[in-house]
Write a protein that holds these residues in place. Structure first.
Motif, PDB file in Angstrom:
ATOM      1  N   HIS A  64       0.767  -0.988   0.232  1.00 23.06           N
ATOM      2  CA  HIS A  64      -0.434   0.047   0.202  1.00 23.06           C
ATOM      3  C   HIS A  64       0.855   0.613   0.201  1.00 23.06           C
ATOM      4  N   MET A  65       0.109   2.165  -0.577  1.00 20.68           N
ATOM      5  CA  MET A  65       1.356   3.652  -0.418  1.00 20.68           C
ATOM      6  C   MET A  65       1.393   3.756   0.800  1.00 20.68           C
ATOM      7  N   LYS A  66       1.064   3.812   1.666  1.00 17.83           N
ATOM      8  CA  LYS A  66       1.155   4.238   3.227  1.00 17.83           C
ATOM      9  C   LYS A  66       2.458   3.393   3.189  1.00 17.83           C
ATOM     10  N   GLU A  67       2.853   2.185   3.413  1.00 15.96           N
ATOM     11  CA  GLU A  67       3.648   1.062   3.672  1.00 15.96           C
ATOM     12  C   GLU A  67       4.074   1.486   2.832  1.00 15.96           C
ATOM     13  N   PHE A  68       4.846   1.183   1.610  1.00 13.45           N
ATOM     14  CA  PHE A  68       5.535   1.742   1.376  1.00 13.45           C
ATOM     15  C   PHE A  68       6.591   3.307   1.071  1.00 13.45           C
ATOM     16  N   SER A  69       6.149   4.393   1.603  1.00 16.80           N
ATOM     17  CA  SER A  69       6.116   6.010   1.625  1.00 16.80           C
ATOM     18  C   SER A  69       6.978   5.183   3.165  1.00 16.80           C
ATOM     19  N   GLU A  70       6.211   4.890   4.156  1.00 14.26           N
ATOM     20  CA  GLU A  70       6.774   4.339   5.251  1.00 14.26           C
ATOM     21  C   GLU A  70       7.849   3.533   5.470  1.00 14.26           C
ATOM     22  N   TYR A  71       7.674   2.258   5.465  1.00 19.44           N
ATOM     23  CA  TYR A  71       8.765   1.873   5.024  1.00 19.44           C
ATOM     24  C   TYR A  71      10.166   1.488   4.485  1.00 19.44           C
ATOM     25  N   VAL A  72       9.264   2.220   3.136  1.00 18.64           N
ATOM     26  CA  VAL A  72      11.138   1.971   2.494  1.00 18.64           C
ATOM     27  C   VAL A  72      11.147   3.254   1.503  1.00 18.64           C
ATOM     28  N   ALA A  73      10.513   4.249   1.753  1.00 19.86           N
ATOM     29  CA  ALA A  73      10.567   5.373   0.289  1.00 19.86           C
ATOM     30  C   ALA A  73      11.556   6.005   1.698  1.00 19.86           C
ATOM     31  N   SER A  74      11.359   6.015   2.964  1.00 18.44           N
ATOM     32  CA  SER A  74      11.807   6.979   3.549  1.00 18.44           C
ATOM     33  C   SER A  74      13.718   6.968   3.649  1.00 18.44           C
ATOM     34  N   GLY A  75      13.556   5.539   3.395  1.00 21.05           N
ATOM     35  CA  GLY A  75      15.355   5.137   3.640  1.00 21.05           C
ATOM     36  C   GLY A  75      15.988   5.302   1.953  1.00 21.05           C
ATOM     37  N   THR A  76      17.299   4.729   1.785  1.00 21.28           N
ATOM     38  CA  THR A  76      17.488   4.213   0.759  1.00 21.28           C
ATOM     39  C   THR A  76      17.840   2.938   0.454  1.00 21.28           C
ATOM     40  N   PHE A  77      17.263   1.769   1.295  1.00 22.93           N
ATOM     41  CA  PHE A  77      17.010   0.258   0.651  1.00 22.93           C
ATOM     42  C   PHE A  77      17.036  -0.001  -0.612  1.00 22.93           C
ATOM     43  N   LEU A  78      16.357   0.806  -1.736  1.00 16.53           N
ATOM     44  CA  LEU A  78      15.953   0.932  -3.385  1.00 16.53           C
ATOM     45  C   LEU A  78      16.757   2.246  -3.588  1.00 16.53           C
ATOM     46  N   SER A  79      17.195   1.778  -5.142  1.00 11.06           N
ATOM     47  CA  SER A  79      18.036   3.190  -5.674  1.00 11.06           C
ATOM     48  C   SER A  79      16.564   4.341  -5.801  1.00 11.06           C
ATOM     49  N   GLN A  80      16.716   5.293  -6.115  1.00 15.82           N
ATOM     50  CA  GLN A  80      16.184   6.060  -6.702  1.00 15.82           C
ATOM     51  C   GLN A  80      15.040   5.839  -8.051  1.00 15.82           C
ATOM     52  N   MET A  81      16.134   5.390  -8.483  1.00 10.74           N
ATOM     53  CA  MET A  81      15.112   4.861  -9.747  1.00 10.74           C
ATOM     54  C   MET A  81      13.958   3.280  -9.146  1.00 10.74           C
ATOM     55  N   GLU A  82      14.226   2.727  -8.754  1.00  9.28           N
ATOM     56  CA  GLU A  82      13.447   1.721  -8.487  1.00  9.28           C
ATOM     57  C   GLU A  82      12.476   2.460  -7.120  1.00  9.28           C
ATOM     58  N   THR A  83      12.932   3.100  -6.113  1.00 12.29           N
ATOM     59  CA  THR A  83      12.288   4.010  -5.637  1.00 12.29           C
ATOM     60  C   THR A  83      10.429   4.851  -6.412  1.00 12.29           C
ATOM     61  N   LEU A  84      11.024   5.900  -6.706  1.00 12.47           N
ATOM     62  CA  LEU A  84      10.410   6.203  -8.506  1.00 12.47           C
ATOM     63  C   LEU A  84       9.275   5.153  -9.172  1.00 12.47           C
ATOM     64  N   ASN A  85       9.971   3.973  -9.703  1.00 14.14           N
ATOM     65  CA  ASN A  85       9.106   3.221 -10.954  1.00 14.14           C
ATOM     66  C   ASN A  85       8.484   2.251  -9.638  1.00 14.14           C
ATOM     67  N   VAL A  86       8.518   2.364  -8.386  1.00 22.69           N
ATOM     68  CA  VAL A  86       8.031   1.857  -7.801  1.00 22.69           C
ATOM     69  C   VAL A  86       6.858   2.486  -7.218  1.00 22.69           C
TER      70      VAL A  86
END
Length: 110
Positions: A64-86
């Motif tokens: 869900h958008m909230k999960e992704f933005s809180e758990y993943v996108a707030s850090g650097t676990f994924l690259s910027q491009m991976e985050t944008l694509n998700v």
């Protein structure tokens, strides 16, 4: 838990928790492995500890958008491009990501 047991869980097509919770469990597993080996707890080291084969089994676009933005996108676990694509997949349904986008969350089976 062994790495092979974690991989077996990530290969399941149905599971009784959200993808966000599954990601957090993977992250805790990697944190424990980093602690055990004396490595720093950076997102880069956590991803490296999991390995690309396990990271690619995490279904980030199924979050869900909230999960992704809180758990993943707030850090650097994924690259910027991976985050944008998700984010593009979650928001617009445009699949530019190499991650599986099918939900494995199924309350009715458990």
């Amino acid at each position: 838990m062994s790495r092979s047991a974690l991989k077996a869980i990530l290969m399941c097509d149905t599971f009784g928790v959200s993808e966000g919770q599954l990601f957090l469990a993977c992250k805790r597993w990697a944190q424990h492995e980093c602690e055990t080996s004396g490595r720093e707890m950076s997102d880069e080291n956590l991803r490296q500890t999991l390995g690309e084969d396990l990271v690619n089994l995490i279904r980030f676009p199924a979050m869900h958008m909230k999960e992704f933005s809180e758990y993943v996108a707030s850090g650097t676990f994924l690259s910027q491009m991976e985050t944008l694509n998700v984010f593009r997949f979650i928001a617009e349904g445009i699949n530019m990501s190499s991650f599986n986008n099918r939900s494995r969350f199924n309350r009715g089976r458990f």
